[in-house]
Design an enzyme around this catalytic site. Sequence first.
Site, PDB file in Angstrom:
ATOM      1  N   ALA A  15    -125.328 -33.951  60.492  1.00 49.66           N
ATOM      2  CA  ALA A  15    -125.404 -34.223  61.928  1.00 49.66           C
ATOM      3  C   ALA A  15    -126.822 -34.638  62.313  1.00 49.66           C
ATOM      4  CB  ALA A  15    -124.967 -32.986  62.715  1.00 49.66           C
ATOM      5  N   SER A  41    -125.233 -26.698  54.905  1.00 49.85           N
ATOM      6  CA  SER A  41    -123.833 -26.631  54.443  1.00 49.85           C
ATOM      7  C   SER A  41    -123.404 -27.991  53.927  1.00 49.85           C
ATOM      8  CB  SER A  41    -122.910 -26.209  55.589  1.00 49.85           C
ATOM      9  OG  SER A  41    -123.097 -24.857  55.868  1.00 49.85           O
ATOM     10  N   THR A  42    -123.911 -29.032  54.572  1.00 49.31           N
ATOM     11  CA  THR A  42    -123.554 -30.391  54.136  1.00 49.31           C
ATOM     12  C   THR A  42    -123.747 -30.538  52.623  1.00 49.31           C
ATOM     13  OG1 THR A  42    -124.266 -31.258  56.279  1.00 49.31           O
ATOM     14  CG2 THR A  42    -124.092 -32.842  54.454  1.00 49.31           C
ATOM     15  N   ALA A  45    -120.775 -29.415  50.549  1.00 49.80           N
ATOM     16  CA  ALA A  45    -119.414 -29.892  50.831  1.00 49.80           C
ATOM     17  C   ALA A  45    -118.825 -30.474  49.552  1.00 49.80           C
ATOM     18  CB  ALA A  45    -119.435 -30.929  51.940  1.00 49.80           C
ATOM     19  N   GLN A  46    -117.584 -30.124  49.295  1.00 53.75           N
ATOM     20  CA  GLN A  46    -116.960 -30.551  48.034  1.00 53.75           C
ATOM     21  C   GLN A  46    -115.883 -31.598  48.273  1.00 53.75           C
ATOM     22  OE1 GLN A  46    -115.528 -27.077  45.952  1.00 53.75           O
ATOM     23  NE2 GLN A  46    -117.569 -26.287  45.569  1.00 53.75           N
ATOM     24  N   GLY A  48    -114.631 -33.599  50.723  1.00 49.81           N
ATOM     25  CA  GLY A  48    -114.980 -34.940  51.158  1.00 49.81           C
ATOM     26  C   GLY A  48    -114.891 -35.135  52.650  1.00 49.81           C
ATOM     27  N   GLU A 116    -105.936 -32.877  50.910  1.00 50.30           N
ATOM     28  CA  GLU A 116    -106.226 -31.451  51.135  1.00 50.30           C
ATOM     29  C   GLU A 116    -105.187 -30.865  52.070  1.00 50.30           C
ATOM     30  OE1 GLU A 116    -110.462 -30.423  51.761  1.00 50.30           O
ATOM     31  OE2 GLU A 116    -110.822 -32.513  51.249  1.00 50.30           O
ATOM     32  N   HIS A 242    -111.698 -19.881  54.385  1.00 50.75           N
ATOM     33  CA  HIS A 242    -111.211 -20.777  53.323  1.00 50.75           C
ATOM     34  C   HIS A 242    -110.441 -19.906  52.334  1.00 50.75           C
ATOM     35  CE1 HIS A 242    -110.987 -23.760  50.186  1.00 50.75           C
ATOM     36  NE2 HIS A 242    -111.581 -24.647  50.964  1.00 50.75           N
ATOM     37  N   ARG A 288    -104.997 -24.300  56.261  1.00 50.33           N
ATOM     38  CA  ARG A 288    -105.810 -23.177  55.791  1.00 50.33           C
ATOM     39  C   ARG A 288    -105.508 -21.829  56.427  1.00 50.33           C
ATOM     40  NH1 ARG A 288    -111.627 -25.859  55.268  1.00 50.33           N
ATOM     41  NH2 ARG A 288    -110.802 -27.274  53.709  1.00 50.33           N
ATOM     42  N   HIS A 349    -115.662 -19.533  56.354  1.00 53.07           N
ATOM     43  CA  HIS A 349    -116.031 -20.872  55.889  1.00 53.07           C
ATOM     44  C   HIS A 349    -116.556 -21.784  56.991  1.00 53.07           C
ATOM     45  CE1 HIS A 349    -115.811 -24.433  53.379  1.00 53.07           C
ATOM     46  NE2 HIS A 349    -114.964 -25.015  54.220  1.00 53.07           N
ATOM     47  N   GLU A 373    -121.408 -28.814  63.083  1.00 57.55           N
ATOM     48  CA  GLU A 373    -120.633 -27.567  63.122  1.00 57.55           C
ATOM     49  C   GLU A 373    -121.027 -26.646  64.281  1.00 57.55           C
ATOM     50  OE1 GLU A 373    -120.084 -25.807  59.287  1.00 57.55           O
ATOM     51  OE2 GLU A 373    -119.353 -23.918  60.128  1.00 57.55           O
ATOM     52  N   ARG A 384    -109.355 -26.119  62.157  1.00 63.48           N
ATOM     53  CA  ARG A 384    -109.809 -27.451  61.728  1.00 63.48           C
ATOM     54  C   ARG A 384    -108.996 -27.973  60.563  1.00 63.48           C
ATOM     55  NH1 ARG A 384    -113.824 -29.113  57.602  1.00 63.48           N
ATOM     56  NH2 ARG A 384    -113.767 -26.922  57.039  1.00 63.48           N
ATOM     57  N   SER A 389    -114.760 -32.133  59.380  1.00 60.07           N
ATOM     58  CA  SER A 389    -116.026 -31.754  60.026  1.00 60.07           C
ATOM     59  C   SER A 389    -117.153 -32.728  59.715  1.00 60.07           C
ATOM     60  CB  SER A 389    -116.425 -30.332  59.669  1.00 60.07           C
ATOM     61  OG  SER A 389    -116.438 -30.186  58.297  1.00 60.07           O
TER      62      SER A 389
END
Length: 535
Positions: A15, A41-42, A45-46, A48, A116, A242, A288, A349, A373, A384, A389
């Site tokens: 951001a 956190s960015t 991120a896994q 995508g 996902e 999560h 989730r 999460h 976030e 979400r 995000s």
Amino acid sequence: MEIQTDFLVLGSGIAGLSFAIKAAALGTVAIVTKKEKFESSTNYAQGGIAAVQDEEDSFASHIQDTLACGADLCREEVVRFVVEEGPARIEELVRWGVQFTRREEGGVRRYDLGREGGHSRRRVLHAKDLTGREIERALTEYVSGKKSVHIYENFIAIDLIMRRFLAGGGDSAPDRCLGAYVLDLQNDRIHAFRAKYVIIATGGCGKVYLVTTNPDIATGDGIAMAYRAGARIANMEFIQFHPTCLYHPDAKSFLISEAVRGEGAVLRLKNGETFMEKYHPMKSLAPRDVVAKAIDAELKKSGDDCVLLDITHRDRDFIRRRFPNIYEKCLLFGIDMAADPIPVVPAAHYLCGGVQVNHHGETSIDRLFAFGEVSCTGLHGANRLASNSLLEAVVFAHRAFVRLQSELPQARDEDIPIPPWDPRGATESDESIVVSHNWDEIRRCMWHYVGIVRSNKRLERAHRRIELISREIDDYYRNFVVTRDLLELRNIATVAAIIIRCARMRQESRGLHYNIDFPDRDDIHWRRDTVIVKP
Ligand code: FAD
Ligand code: SIN
């Protein structure tokens, strides 16, 4: 020392960086970030970033999935523009150097789209399972070429400077944000940053909970600062857990991406039985909130300490190619995910609520923006959709930039003096144990009483404890020199209290907020946000 800039950006995740890259064309930008610039956190991120790319996909479908996941609390117009503006923002990320994984199809190189939970189609662009690291790499490199941007690493923002708090600021002129006090962690000096606009991009607050996928920076500082300044804060009860965080005594906060389930992994009990078919037609790929709640229920029933995530039916080469980071990390802990199921548990999460903003990222305070976030934009509603995000952050950073492009030329400089930070006779602490003890107690209390399943009694208990701890921390804060640990402790206490207030306010169960004393959804009274402003 007073440092002047046009834009003060708090945070260097997706951001903050994506805004800074654009704002550099409008004026000077100071990015203040409390650790090294990539730490966010960015960076972790896994899965995508979700965006419509495939001809078989459509905006309507991405919008529908987002709304369905949000349990009727999303703002439909926000969902629409975020989804529709997604592809343009992806092109921009690629122009800035982000390399998403591609694959060859009929002689054409296309993005390899992942899937996902909650997505009805494949639409998640990724860089293998290291998407965030690739985004941080590209954006930090790109922004370093901008002469008008200065990054202050290891500088932690303490509080926003509001006009009304200053001598001469209590006149009839409208209140506004003038900057922030910031502690230079290497020299222990506090500076006043004065800015025409302040952007809070400080990310989430996973560290409020004992078990989290979030890195240590996620202490909710931006929310606490905005709250203390008087901004509107909304929907803080919606904490996303999560479902699949690695369960291993030596693994701190390691996520096993939902994309693993997107490639066919199934959840099993320790005895090998599957269970998700009892909870949702999408089974292991359900949204989730459903999966986390199901795991929680199954663990309570069986008394087991974890469930298993099983992708052993896919071949090893595929797993290594698609999930190199997860594969290696699991091996490090003695788990060969191509041969054995991975032990997993749910973990805090993502924060769906936050500082309430309009369509351009403007908060309820003049000259104060928030996105990423830390913000509550209306996109996520009560839950979400996965990989929305990163998308939300770039869309809102762009919208804020567009707004400021037209506003900046008219922005008047405030000439009201900002006094240096006043330490008010604070001394060095001789009782650091207070900080570590309270830190631990808050996180345990939130995990046990304000977790996946809540009740009135648990929330009441949490409220009483956090109130007591907060009073102790306030006393401590007034008397001792500020340190990073103390600032973060004060912020997690504030954020914990806000989460509890919102959770007690919402007398129904919806999306991520499940209260056994109000097990049903109440659309008549509660199809609305919970909003809090500091009294
Ligand atoms: P962050 O990236 O967290 O950046 C916050 C910045 O603010 C940091 O630089 C931090 O140091 C700084 N900061 C904080 N407080 C202060 C302060 N007081 N003073 C100065 N600086 C401060 N989302 C997706 O869409 N797709 C995914 O695949 C995905 N995977 C995830 C995996 C993991 C393990 C985690 C934890 C999250 C994942 N998410 C994912 C969520 C997503 O990564 C975050 O929501 C998003 O990156 C937040 O970006 P941000 O810029 O708002 O904040
Ligand atoms: C994941 O990879 O499972 C995380 C995706 C997200 O939080 O959006």
